[in-house]
Design an enzyme around this catalytic site. Structure first.
Site, mmCIF file in Angstrom:
data_model
loop_
_atom_site.group_PDB
_atom_site.id
_atom_site.type_symbol
_atom_site.label_atom_id
_atom_site.label_comp_id
_atom_site.label_asym_id
_atom_site.label_seq_id
_atom_site.Cartn_x
_atom_site.Cartn_y
_atom_site.Cartn_z
ATOM 1 C CE LYS A 42 -0.801 -19.304 12.418
ATOM 2 N NZ LYS A 42 -1.205 -18.565 13.839
ATOM 3 C CE1 TYR A 69 -4.230 -19.516 11.941
ATOM 4 C CE2 TYR A 69 -5.580 -17.827 13.155
ATOM 5 C CZ TYR A 69 -4.939 -18.982 13.022
ATOM 6 O OH TYR A 69 -4.568 -19.838 14.077
ATOM 7 C CB ILE A 96 3.005 -17.785 12.134
ATOM 8 C CG1 ILE A 96 3.415 -16.903 11.026
ATOM 9 C CG2 ILE A 96 2.213 -17.119 13.407
ATOM 10 C CD1 ILE A 96 1.981 -16.170 10.295
#
Length: 292
Positions: free
Chosen positions: A167, A139, A208
């Site tokens: 992400k 992330y 996402i």
């Protein structure tokens, strides 16, 4: 090698609903999951930024993970947020999450506050990936964590067999470079709804999303149009989505999402402090844009 998230182009970074006593409301949570899957969502990120991870206790997170797996029941992918700025604690928590059958991957945020350099972050993620029973999704969100993994560092980490995706919440340029140069079995997602069209059109894995709480069908239609080569339709879908994304991020997240749900007749509670709930005027302004 086939990536377990392949063809999972829309995941919702789902909120954590609370009841009037500020406890997790699992009855409402189950309703949200069922609705999202019906609308075309292919996966969920649990206990991320939108899920208010910083204000959830360890035990709340574990119960949330278990309930999610039960509610999803194999109908969608489940990715759980287990990261922190402490490598050892992240390893321990990820191992604990890995003992829950039905979790597909762990989302690990870039270390915040202690601000490691690139070598430190590479060591952090590599060490976690070496120890983790779950595949890792990085992330990369410098807007919240301060620390930003460069494209070069991410490409090094992409070679680790247990790191399967990122992400990416950074510039269009970095996202494009990652999509261009990453190994084929390493998936590049955007965590920015406003990059959803560009990411998928460039060959990225998808989004996402936060806006998919309300616009999952529109995202699914946009991705389907791109898959079919109909970029004109996809662009139209994105032009519909984009101003609504801006409205949903006009105040600290997830306060707008929770306010919109409540106004729409689904009481998901209010955010935990330090995020404040929206007042009537703030909610009115968002609803005028969303037109739900």
């Amino acid at each position: 090698m086939t990536n377990l998230l392949e063809n999972t182009n829309l995941l919702t970074a789902i909120i954590t609903p609370f009841d009037k006593n500020n406890r997790i409301d699992f009855q409402v949570y189950r309703r949200l999951i069922d609705s999202q899957i019906s609308d075309g969502v292919k996966g969920f990120v649990i206990s991320g930024t939108t899920g208010e991870a910083p204000t959830l206790s360890h035990d709340e997170k574990i119960e949330l993970f278990k309930r999610t797996v039960d509610f999803v029941s194999g109908r969608a992918k489940v990715i759980v947020g287990t990261g922190s700025n402490n490598t050892k604690e992240t390893i321990e928590f990820t191992k604990e999450a890995g003992r829950i059958n039905g979790i597909d991957a762990a989302l690990i945020v870039t270390p915040y506050y202690n601000k490691p350099d690139q070598a430190g972050m590479i060591a952090h993620f590599s060490t976690i990936a070496d120890e983790s029973p779950l595949p890792i999704v990085i992330y990369n969100i410098p807007g919240r964590s301060i620390s930003a993994l460069t494209v070069e560092s991410l490409l090094k980490l992409a070679d680790h067999p247990n790191i399967i995706a990122v992400k990416q919440c950074n510039s269009d340029y970095d996202m494009s470079e990652l999509i261009e140069h990453a190994p084929k079995d390493f998936l590049v997602y955007t965590g920015e709804d406003g990059q959803s069209f560009l990411n998928y059109a460039l060959g990225g894995a998808g989004t996402i999303s936060v806006a998919s709480h309300f616009y999952a069908k529109e995202f699914a239609d946009m991705f389907s149009a791109i898959d079919n080569g109909d970029f004109k339709k996809a662009a139209g879908d994105f032009r519909f989505i984009n101003p609504r994304v801006k409205a949903l991020f006009s105040y600290p997240s997830p306060a707008p999402v929770k306010a919109v749900f409540k106004r729409s007749g689904i009481d998901v509670g209010i955010p935990r402090l330090p995020i404040l709930p929206l007042d009537k005027a703030q909610t009115d302004g968002i609803m005028q844009v969303l037109k739900l």
